[in-house]
Design a protein around this motif. Sequence first.
Motif, PDB file in Angstrom:
ATOM      1  N   SER A 256       0.836  -1.201   0.000  1.00  0.00           N
ATOM      2  CA  SER A 256       0.000   0.000   0.000  1.00  0.00           C
ATOM      3  C   SER A 256       0.872   1.252   0.000  1.00  0.00           C
ATOM      4  N   GLY A 257       2.054   1.188   0.610  1.00  0.00           N
ATOM      5  CA  GLY A 257       2.969   2.331   0.590  1.00  0.00           C
ATOM      6  C   GLY A 257       3.529   2.602  -0.795  1.00  0.00           C
TER       7      GLY A 257
ATOM      8  N   ALA B 169       0.609   4.088  -2.849  1.00  0.00           N
ATOM      9  CA  ALA B 169       0.334   5.470  -2.443  1.00  0.00           C
ATOM     10  C   ALA B 169       1.464   6.394  -2.910  1.00  0.00           C
ATOM     11  N   GLY B 170       2.703   5.952  -2.772  1.00  0.00           N
ATOM     12  CA  GLY B 170       3.831   6.787  -3.181  1.00  0.00           C
ATOM     13  C   GLY B 170       3.874   7.029  -4.677  1.00  0.00           C
TER      14      GLY B 170
ATOM     15  N   PHE C 178       0.944   9.318  -5.576  1.00  0.00           N
ATOM     16  CA  PHE C 178       1.201  10.678  -5.119  1.00  0.00           C
ATOM     17  C   PHE C 178       2.200  11.364  -6.052  1.00  0.00           C
TER      18      PHE C 178
ATOM     19  N   THR D 174      -5.827   7.772  -5.791  1.00  0.00           N
ATOM     20  CA  THR D 174      -4.758   8.217  -4.891  1.00  0.00           C
ATOM     21  C   THR D 174      -5.286   8.348  -3.470  1.00  0.00           C
ATOM     22  N   VAL D 175      -6.479   8.901  -3.318  1.00  0.00           N
ATOM     23  CA  VAL D 175      -7.099   8.992  -1.994  1.00  0.00           C
ATOM     24  C   VAL D 175      -7.301   7.597  -1.416  1.00  0.00           C
TER      25      VAL D 175
ATOM     26  N   LEU E 122      -3.841   6.208  -0.338  1.00  0.00           N
ATOM     27  CA  LEU E 122      -3.377   6.833   0.905  1.00  0.00           C
ATOM     28  C   LEU E 122      -4.166   6.310   2.103  1.00  0.00           C
TER      29      LEU E 122
ATOM     30  N   LEU F  90      -2.849   2.905   2.973  1.00  0.00           N
ATOM     31  CA  LEU F  90      -1.578   2.992   3.685  1.00  0.00           C
ATOM     32  C   LEU F  90      -1.793   3.334   5.161  1.00  0.00           C
ATOM     33  N   VAL F  91      -2.629   4.310   5.425  1.00  0.00           N
ATOM     34  CA  VAL F  91      -2.900   4.693   6.818  1.00  0.00           C
ATOM     35  C   VAL F  91      -3.515   3.516   7.583  1.00  0.00           C
TER      36      VAL F  91
END
Length: 158
Positions: free
Chosen positions: A18-19, A22-23, A26, A138-139, A142, A145-146
């Motif tokens: 997920s990181g 997300a990266g 982003f 993207t949302v 992210l 990831l959280v």
Amino acid sequence: MVVQVLGQILGIVAVLGSGIVAGVFFAVAVSVLPAVEAMPMGSYIELHRRLGKGYHPSMPLVVSAAAVSCLALVLLAPTVPSRVLFGAGLAMLVGVQVVSQFGNVPINKRVNGVDPDDLPPGWVDPRPSWRGWHRWRTVCALGALVATATAATLLPTP
């Protein structure tokens, strides 16, 4: 003990996957999209095709690996809060896949199907629509990831 080790490994895959997603998303949103929006249409189409050759085979695999890990952790995680958070991460990763498949991929196919030097009459610039879909995924990435990072902190260590 084996379940704890497996949980740790799956947690790493979920957070790492997920990181990465997300990266990458982003970076595309804040750097690649502003650059391609300033390009002439033909140049944009050529770059879009080249970028897709790298993203398309790898990103679905990364998203899927993270999602499968989250699914396994929904079943294996020892506490309700961690199961709920991994479930939220899974939902967000599924959101990434749905938005990609039904939002961005059809636009990609349309862009890949035209001659950049001879656009058909009435060709509509796909960049604003693609950007809008990309923002949604993207949302979701992210959020995944959280959720997965928070859930991973709740996993017991062996």
